[in-house]
Design an enzyme around this catalytic site. Sequence first.
Site, PDB file in Angstrom:
ATOM      1  N   ASP A   9      -7.706  -7.311  13.845  1.00 38.58           N
ATOM      2  CA  ASP A   9      -7.898  -6.231  13.575  1.00 38.58           C
ATOM      3  C   ASP A   9      -7.069  -5.702  12.121  1.00 38.58           C
ATOM      4  O   ASP A   9      -6.309  -4.676  12.065  1.00 38.58           O
ATOM      5  CB  ASP A   9      -7.438  -5.266  14.749  1.00 38.58           C
ATOM      6  CG  ASP A   9      -7.818  -3.815  14.722  1.00 38.58           C
ATOM      7  OD1 ASP A   9      -8.885  -3.418  13.790  1.00 38.58           O
ATOM      8  OD2 ASP A   9      -7.102  -2.603  14.830  1.00 38.58           O
ATOM      9  N   GLN A  16       0.870  -1.430   0.182  1.00 40.43           N
ATOM     10  CA  GLN A  16       0.007   0.026   0.026  1.00 40.43           C
ATOM     11  C   GLN A  16       0.938   1.252  -0.001  1.00 40.43           C
ATOM     12  O   GLN A  16       1.835   1.051   0.195  1.00 40.43           O
ATOM     13  CB  GLN A  16      -0.772  -0.143   1.383  1.00 40.43           C
ATOM     14  CG  GLN A  16      -0.223  -0.046   2.405  1.00 40.43           C
ATOM     15  CD  GLN A  16      -0.856  -0.755   3.643  1.00 40.43           C
ATOM     16  OE1 GLN A  16      -2.115  -0.788   3.671  1.00 40.43           O
ATOM     17  NE2 GLN A  16      -0.156  -1.088   4.660  1.00 40.43           N
ATOM     18  N   GLU A  61       1.912  -8.435  11.997  1.00 41.66           N
ATOM     19  CA  GLU A  61       1.707  -7.214  11.019  1.00 41.66           C
ATOM     20  C   GLU A  61       2.508  -7.816   9.619  1.00 41.66           C
ATOM     21  O   GLU A  61       3.627  -8.003   9.714  1.00 41.66           O
ATOM     22  CB  GLU A  61       2.153  -6.011  11.571  1.00 41.66           C
ATOM     23  CG  GLU A  61       2.211  -5.057  10.561  1.00 41.66           C
ATOM     24  CD  GLU A  61       0.932  -4.627   9.911  1.00 41.66           C
ATOM     25  OE1 GLU A  61       0.907  -4.673   8.377  1.00 41.66           O
ATOM     26  OE2 GLU A  61       0.212  -4.321  10.702  1.00 41.66           O
ATOM     27  N   ASP A  96       2.279 -13.017   7.218  1.00 45.08           N
ATOM     28  CA  ASP A  96       0.646 -13.306   7.247  1.00 45.08           C
ATOM     29  C   ASP A  96       0.311 -14.033   8.332  1.00 45.08           C
ATOM     30  O   ASP A  96       0.482 -14.809   8.969  1.00 45.08           O
ATOM     31  CB  ASP A  96       0.475 -14.269   5.914  1.00 45.08           C
ATOM     32  CG  ASP A  96      -0.802 -14.552   5.733  1.00 45.08           C
ATOM     33  OD1 ASP A  96      -1.656 -15.387   6.383  1.00 45.08           O
ATOM     34  OD2 ASP A  96      -1.410 -13.649   4.834  1.00 45.08           O
ATOM     35  N   ALA A  97      -1.029 -13.462   8.846  1.00 50.32           N
ATOM     36  CA  ALA A  97      -1.611 -13.942  10.081  1.00 50.32           C
ATOM     37  C   ALA A  97      -2.181 -15.221  10.063  1.00 50.32           C
ATOM     38  O   ALA A  97      -2.105 -16.069  11.051  1.00 50.32           O
ATOM     39  CB  ALA A  97      -2.845 -12.938  10.512  1.00 50.32           C
TER      40      ALA A  97
END
EC number: 2.5.1.16
Length: 299
Positions: A168, A36, A120, A147-148
């Site tokens: 979140d 991003q 994160e 990656d979660a």
Amino acid sequence: MSINPIVLLFALLCTLLSPFSIGQSTIIHEQKSLYQDIVVFEHQDFRCLSFTAKKGERVQTCEYQDPQDKRIYFPYVRMTLAGLLFNPKPERILIIGLGGGSVPSALAELYPESHMDIVEIDPVVSQIAERYFYFQPSHNTRVHTGDARVYIKRAGLKGQKYDFILLDAFNGEYIPEHLMTREFLMETKQLLSSSGVLVANTFSTSKLYDHESATYRSVFGEFYNFKIPQESGNRVILSMLTSLPNQQALQQQAEALASALQPFAIEIENYPSLMTLEADWDEQARLLTDQFSPANLLK
């Protein structure tokens, strides 16, 4: 005449953050990561973090510039600490998604001896949280870059348990679809301790609502749906492995926590009355699975 893309981004950003205006705000950092575009800007006594990904939409987190000011700016961020009503003394905490680090910083101050794992995916976000938002991991805090879903699967294989799990990682621009499926929630459920609470910060205004709600119900059974009227369209889902406390128990716990949470501008004594077990979604909605998870088409 060509338009500087940073100027255009800034103008759009300020419009979205009304009443912040372009004449009163100052960009202090902008950086493109693998995932991003990231902008940090200041307005009066606030410092804000904005993410820009595929469609030009943004999600922001803001903090007060004074490092002594502990107040959490956005109501939907404060809402996630409602999980403390269910487990007021978490010893092991897992947070998926760092942002500016407001919630981890608050939890670290409230529970300095508790162990905290933060996952994160974007390493640039972690760097910016430390540089611009006063996030300083303590000796009991570990930030894991990755990656979660992978982290949670590995944690499950190791038999790790947590007393407070916060999901979140979602924003208005992009929803990680693999973090919304029944399979993922089953993997996450396995990480809860016997008194652990799951807290999911998600949305109340999207076509995804029915599918997401039905999926959580299929995995956790009853859950509390927590919304604040006239707020941003966010909601918080709260559930446990054990029977959920009733409204009276939640209110008693809120009164016990109120003074500790007051410095963070969390009026937790008002939260229990805004939580409901009532299903306000289509209970026949198709579940989100690894084979069916069109989250970004439904939002």
